[in-house]
Design an enzyme around this catalytic site. Sequence first.
Site, mmCIF file in Angstrom:
data_model
loop_
_atom_site.group_PDB
_atom_site.id
_atom_site.type_symbol
_atom_site.label_atom_id
_atom_site.label_comp_id
_atom_site.label_asym_id
_atom_site.label_seq_id
_atom_site.Cartn_x
_atom_site.Cartn_y
_atom_site.Cartn_z
ATOM 1 N N ASP A 43 -35.745 -20.649 -5.566
ATOM 2 C CA ASP A 43 -35.169 -21.344 -6.759
ATOM 3 C C ASP A 43 -34.284 -22.431 -6.401
ATOM 4 O O ASP A 43 -33.523 -22.179 -5.524
ATOM 5 C CB ASP A 43 -34.642 -20.277 -7.568
ATOM 6 C CG ASP A 43 -34.404 -20.864 -8.992
ATOM 7 O OD1 ASP A 43 -33.748 -21.709 -9.057
ATOM 8 O OD2 ASP A 43 -34.544 -20.205 -10.052
ATOM 9 N N HIS A 97 -31.129 -13.444 -7.701
ATOM 10 C CA HIS A 97 -30.235 -14.345 -8.898
ATOM 11 C C HIS A 97 -30.952 -13.838 -10.064
ATOM 12 O O HIS A 97 -32.198 -13.634 -10.094
ATOM 13 C CB HIS A 97 -30.296 -15.601 -8.678
ATOM 14 C CG HIS A 97 -31.674 -16.321 -8.656
ATOM 15 N ND1 HIS A 97 -32.195 -16.919 -9.825
ATOM 16 C CD2 HIS A 97 -32.686 -16.305 -7.883
ATOM 17 C CE1 HIS A 97 -33.271 -17.331 -9.571
ATOM 18 N NE2 HIS A 97 -33.897 -17.079 -8.505
ATOM 19 N N CYS A 100 -34.443 -15.177 -12.365
ATOM 20 C CA CYS A 100 -35.282 -15.416 -11.349
ATOM 21 C C CYS A 100 -36.729 -15.326 -11.927
ATOM 22 O O CYS A 100 -37.313 -14.239 -12.354
ATOM 23 C CB CYS A 100 -35.215 -14.199 -10.397
ATOM 24 S SG CYS A 100 -36.286 -14.341 -8.841
HETATM 25 ZN ZN LIG Z 1 -35.713 -16.602 -8.000
#
Ligand SMILES: [Zn+2]
Length: 217
Positions: A43, A97, A100
């Site tokens: 990400d 995280h 996500c």
């Molecule tokens: Zn992620």
Amino acid sequence: MNINSIFENNKEWIARQLALDKDYFTHLAEGQSPEILYIGCSDSRVTAEELMGAEPGEIFVHRNIANLIPNTDLNSRSVIDYAVSHLKVKHVVVCGHYHCGGIKAAMENENLGILNPWLGNIRDVYRLHYKELNAIEDTDRRYERLVELNVAEQCLNVGKIPEVQDAIINRNLSIHGWVFDVRTGQLIDLTKEFANSFQIRAQKIADIYLFKPDTSG
Ligand SMILES: [Zn+2]
């Protein structure tokens, strides 16, 4: 971010680094001895170095969708083996995280083609913790909990690797489970919570995954 500005940015960055330390790149070229292996999500919001305040040379990084370490994935396994056996890092961090996209996609029953085998690893985590997850009525909190449990299971996957087991026993390598909250920028350390919940299953885990030490010579 405009792709055409990247090389200009790079020149400016070089100038800034050299203004701070004229030997900066000479030192960088001498080699690396990072103490931490960071395994995080691809990400774009969850960068490795920035969120930890680390400099180039301090963190060995591996990122993929939803920070997974599948049993048969040669990519992540090679990174871990190199970091643990050759760079001799002291810590392995698995950092998930909230928000996500990989975790969210795995929670939905949609056929996503080539992504299915990868997301299947997250669905396996859901299946392992089905009872706990399905008892959470609030969908957002269930989604967050899957992010956390996925980190816990990936830490366990790191611990299944014989080179990691050797390093834990012989030089005190430690494994950490973290979550990054994109809404606040905060890093949350879940290592203690996971250690407690895995403690209950520790003997079973050791029986199944702990390799016998190599005594051949
Ligand atoms: Zn992620």
